[in-house]
Design a protein around this motif. Structure first.
Motif, short mmCIF file in Angstrom:
data_model
loop_
_atom_site.label_atom_id
_atom_site.label_comp_id
_atom_site.label_asym_id
_atom_site.label_seq_id
_atom_site.Cartn_x
_atom_site.Cartn_y
_atom_site.Cartn_z
N SER A 129 41.94 34.41 40.40
CA SER A 129 40.97 35.33 39.49
C SER A 129 39.82 35.40 39.58
N ALA A 130 38.74 36.19 39.56
CA ALA A 130 37.38 36.20 39.05
C ALA A 130 37.04 37.05 38.05
N ILE A 131 36.45 36.19 36.77
CA ILE A 131 36.01 36.53 35.66
C ILE A 131 34.59 36.32 34.79
N VAL A 386 46.36 39.65 40.02
CA VAL A 386 44.96 39.17 39.90
C VAL A 386 44.03 40.27 39.56
N SER A 387 42.86 38.91 39.15
CA SER A 387 41.45 40.26 38.26
C SER A 387 40.12 39.62 38.37
N PHE A 388 39.21 40.66 38.94
CA PHE A 388 38.62 40.91 39.03
C PHE A 388 37.56 40.73 38.40
N VAL A 389 36.67 40.90 37.42
CA VAL A 389 36.05 41.57 36.42
C VAL A 389 35.02 40.84 36.28
N GLN A 390 33.88 41.88 36.25
CA GLN A 390 32.77 41.62 35.68
C GLN A 390 31.52 42.55 34.99
N TRP A 391 31.30 41.74 33.76
CA TRP A 391 31.72 42.49 32.55
C TRP A 391 29.76 42.12 31.67
N ILE A 392 28.93 42.78 32.18
CA ILE A 392 27.57 42.36 31.80
C ILE A 392 26.45 43.44 30.29
N GLU A 393 26.33 42.90 29.37
CA GLU A 393 25.72 43.32 28.62
C GLU A 393 24.31 43.46 28.36
N GLN A 394 23.63 44.16 28.46
CA GLN A 394 22.04 44.05 28.35
C GLN A 394 21.23 44.61 27.08
N TYR A 395 20.98 43.94 26.54
CA TYR A 395 19.98 44.86 25.13
C TYR A 395 18.51 44.30 25.08
N GLY A 441 52.62 44.42 45.01
CA GLY A 441 54.22 44.61 44.38
C GLY A 441 53.36 45.53 42.76
N GLY A 442 52.38 45.36 42.47
CA GLY A 442 52.31 46.28 41.27
C GLY A 442 51.62 47.70 41.59
N ASN A 443 50.23 47.00 40.73
CA ASN A 443 49.39 48.66 40.80
C ASN A 443 47.99 48.29 40.40
N VAL A 444 47.44 49.04 41.34
CA VAL A 444 46.01 48.65 41.25
C VAL A 444 44.46 49.15 40.19
N LEU A 445 43.73 49.00 39.57
CA LEU A 445 43.38 49.45 38.64
C LEU A 445 41.72 49.19 39.04
N LEU A 538 47.05 44.27 40.27
CA LEU A 538 45.19 43.91 40.82
C LEU A 538 44.68 45.13 40.00
N TYR A 539 43.38 44.01 39.06
CA TYR A 539 42.52 44.84 38.95
C TYR A 539 41.48 44.87 38.78
N ASP A 540 39.85 45.45 39.36
CA ASP A 540 38.23 45.08 39.68
C ASP A 540 37.73 46.19 38.40
N MET A 541 37.67 45.56 37.89
CA MET A 541 36.91 46.54 36.80
C MET A 541 35.19 46.26 36.92
N THR A 542 34.44 46.79 36.77
CA THR A 542 32.90 45.81 36.79
C THR A 542 31.92 47.14 35.80
#
Length: 674
Positions: A129-131, A386-395, A441-445, A538-542
């Motif tokens: 995974s890439a987080i 398996v997760s691909f998460v990119q979380w960006i916060e800018q202030y 084999g499971g769900n995709v988000l 598999l969850y791919d979240m940006t």
């Protein structure tokens, strides 16, 4: 063992030799050792004697007569196996193994031997995974106080600006319902976000079906659109347009950071004999807040994707701006009103949804002969999710509330109390492994969300003489968001049987590739297949969140200069605006690199766009600060009387430069009281 036995034999013979020596010493008659006499028999020639040596003795190991009997060779814990039938069974199985030529470990229980006709499938480890979580925060407090006169002026209390901006943030929440999402890197957390987004979109869909298309607030525009148009349509402040506005066309000229001119290589003298100019240039605004976020994620590169569960695809963009620009110029109120253009402030929410298909080079044979299909495969397996998460916060939090009392001095005077620059920049590019077939084999988000909030408070008070060039507006608020999905253009295809057989073959470690893969047109031209099997989800979240807050409430007073009565041609320029608040976010999500995606479950595909803008008509008047200096302190800081017995007249010839007459002592408290 052999060395010990030989050593014992040697020692035995040495002992016998010593005994014989002792007996010979005890003898008194050595007749037995006498040589043969002259009349004795003749001895044969020893040199010519070559009799063959032979011995019937056999070398045997030393036997210490210790009886040893080995037990069971089972190295596992538990009761030992008894000899007897186990030994016979071992011989029978070893004979069968030898006939089949199957390799065995060196140790183990004979009952653990399993005879198989074919080897198992070798499964390689798949990518991980890439987080990534990135938070960028800029906080700047730049409230300046400047007094160019000899008087004492109480500073302003600018706390009301912070209170107004906090109220603006509360009002912007109705346009940004996804700003409260919390960072997560688990499947349960991602599923909770997907459910919340789907629930909000469903409620918005019901509201839209009932005829209501806005959020019901008093705003310049409030726009909500479920399932917005894709490609060739850009939404600007709630209106669908075909052209994307260009930032350079609206960016205010701050008059700062200009490129330096190339020096003159000639020998011309640079001496200036003209008298100095007479101008006053005050810049109290010209602040720049920029947040840029770019995410390009490929995840797993595959030409064919098969999902055994459900597929959730959600794209959401929410944009909001709130600003106030009510200016009081020379007792004449210049209000922002209901339209941004009335005060010279331009505010734009720009959103774009795009979808395209990756055009990969064809692997089909160019020959007119028989087409080529794969006959072998290489399988990689990932156990779990398996997760691909990119979380960006800018202030951005910038406060630039300036209070100034300025005057002309007969020279070129430039006052810069603004001109602050605050930049957040984040870029992510993820390149995944390439596979020909990916089975999940499971769900995709698949979730992409962009939230942008811009808040500006630019109420200014300017009191200047007639003829002054005053600029209090010319502000820019710019929210630009783009989500670009790259994947299958056509609807998802039904799951074929041979894909299900492929999944079962991988789970059973069957080395034989299912026959159906060899006839899939998507794999024509491939000699072998590179397959990835993910047993879980598999969850791919940006997620991108940008918040920019600027408070630029300036109070500028131009005081008359008595010494300039003979030189009234002073040029005065005052700029309390020209601020730019810019948020730019872009997501490029590669869902698939082919034309086919097989789906066994349900497809949930939703998209929503929310845009809102509020222009406030705040009329709050600034109040003096409470922490004034006592009269005794003010009297102590006053200028001393220059007259006296030790004083003398001085003459300074500086043309029209009278700035020396308004000079201040070195004591900084003379000019700053805060």
């Amino acid at each position: 063992m052999h060395i010990e036995k030989i050593s014992e034999i040697i020692a035995h013979f040495i002992g016998l030799f010593e005994m014989t020596t002792d007996e010979m010493r005890l003898r008194t008659n050595y007749a037995e050792g006498a040589g043969p006499g002259a009349d004795g028999p003749a001895l044969p020639d020893q040199d010519a004697y070559t009799a063959a040596f032979s011995s019937d003795l056999q070398l045997q190991d030393y036997d210490a007569r210790v009886i040893y009997k080995s037990g069971s060779y089972d190295i596992e814990y538990g009761p030992a196996h008894h000899l007897g039938r186990v030994f016979e069974e071992s011989l029978e199985k070893l004979a069968a193994i030898a006939a089949k030529d199957i390799p065995l470990p060196h140790f183990g229980d004979p009952t653990d031997i399993v005879l198989t006709d074919e080897p198992e499938l070798t499964a390689f480890a798949g990518p991980g995974s890439a987080i990534s979580h990135a938070i960028q925060v800029n906080v700047l407090y730049d409230d300046d106080y400047l007094d160019m006169t000899s008087g004492v002026h109480a500073p302003r209390d600018t706390s009301f600006v912070i209170e107004q901006l906090a109220d603006f943030g509360t009002k912007a929440e109705i346009f940004t319902p996804f700003a409260s999402l919390h960072r997560t890197d688990t499947y349960d957390g991602a599923l909770k976000i997907a459910e919340d987004l789907e629930s909000y979109i469903q409620n918005a869909q019901n509201t839209e079906d009932s005829g209501a298309t806005s959020l019901g607030t008093d705003a310049t525009h409030n726009f909500i659109r479920v399932d917005p148009e894709v490609n060739d349509t850009v939404y600007v402040n709630g209106k669908a347009e075909t052209d994307i506005p260009v930032l350079d066309d609206f960016l205010p000229d701050r008059g700062l950071a200009k490129l330096q001119e190339e020096p003159d290589d000639s020998n011309t003298s640079v001496e200036q004999t003209d008298p100095s100019g007479n101008s006053l240039d005050v810049t109290a605004g010209a602040n720049l807040l920029v947040s840029v976020a770019s995410v390009i994620n490929t995840g797993v590169i595959a030409s064919v994707t098969a999902v055994m569960g459900n597929y959730h695809q959600i794209d959401a963009i929410s944009q909001a701006f709130v600003y106030s620009d009510n200016d009081d110029i020379a007792s004449t109120l210049h209000s922002s009103g209901h339209s941004a253009e009335d005060a010279g402030t331009v505010a734009k929410n720009i959103a774009l949804f795009e979808h395209s298909t990756f055009e990969a080079p064809s692997h089909a044979d160019t020959d007119v002969g028989e087409p080529t299909f794969p006959t072998s495969w290489r399988v990689s397996v990932i156990d779990g999710d398996v997760s691909f998460v990119q979380w960006i916060e800018q202030y951005h939090f910038v406060s630039d509330n300036d209070t100034m009392t300025v005057t002309t001095s007969g020279s070129e005077t430039t006052v810069l109390t603004g001109g602050n620059t605050s930049i957040n920049f984040s870029s992510f590019f993820g390149m995944g492994m390439q596979y020909d077939l990916v089975i999940i084999g499971g769900n995709v988000l698949d979730i992409n969300s962009i939230t942008q909030i811009s808040l500006l408070y630019d109420n200014d008070w300017v009191r200047a003489e007639d003829g002054a060039d005053i600029q209090t507006g010319n502000n820019l608020i710019w929210n630009f968001a783009s989500i670009h999905n790259v994947g299958t253009d056509s609807p998802f295809a039904a799951m074929p049987d041979y894909i299900v057989e492929t999944q079962k073959a991988i789970e059973d470690r069957d080395p034989n590739m299912p026959e159906g893969l060899s006839f899939d047109v998507n794999f024509q031209g491939y000699a072998g297949l590179n397959v990835l099997y993910i047993t879980g989800n598999l969850y791919d979240m940006t997620i991108i969140k940008q918040v920019s807050i600027l408070g630029d409430s300036d109070d500028v007073t131009q005081a008359a200069s008595a010494i300039l009565d003979i030189n009234p041609d002073a040029t005065v320029t005052i700029d309390t605006g020209s601020n730019a608040v810019i948020n730019i976010a872009e997501i490029v999500d590669y869902d698939s690199f082919g034309q086919t995606t097989y789906l066994a479950g349900q497809l949930y595909s939703d998209a929503i766009l929310i845009q809102g803008g509020l222009v406030e008509h705040d009329t709050t008047q600034p109040q003096p600060a409470d922490d004034r200096l006592a009269n005794e302190v003010i009297a102590f800081l006053d200028n001393d009387d220059p007259g006296g017995s030790d004083s003398a007249d001085g003459v300074i010839n500086a043309g029209h430069d009278f700035s020396w007459s308004s000079a201040h002592p070195a004591d900084v408290m003379q000019a700053m009281v805060a």
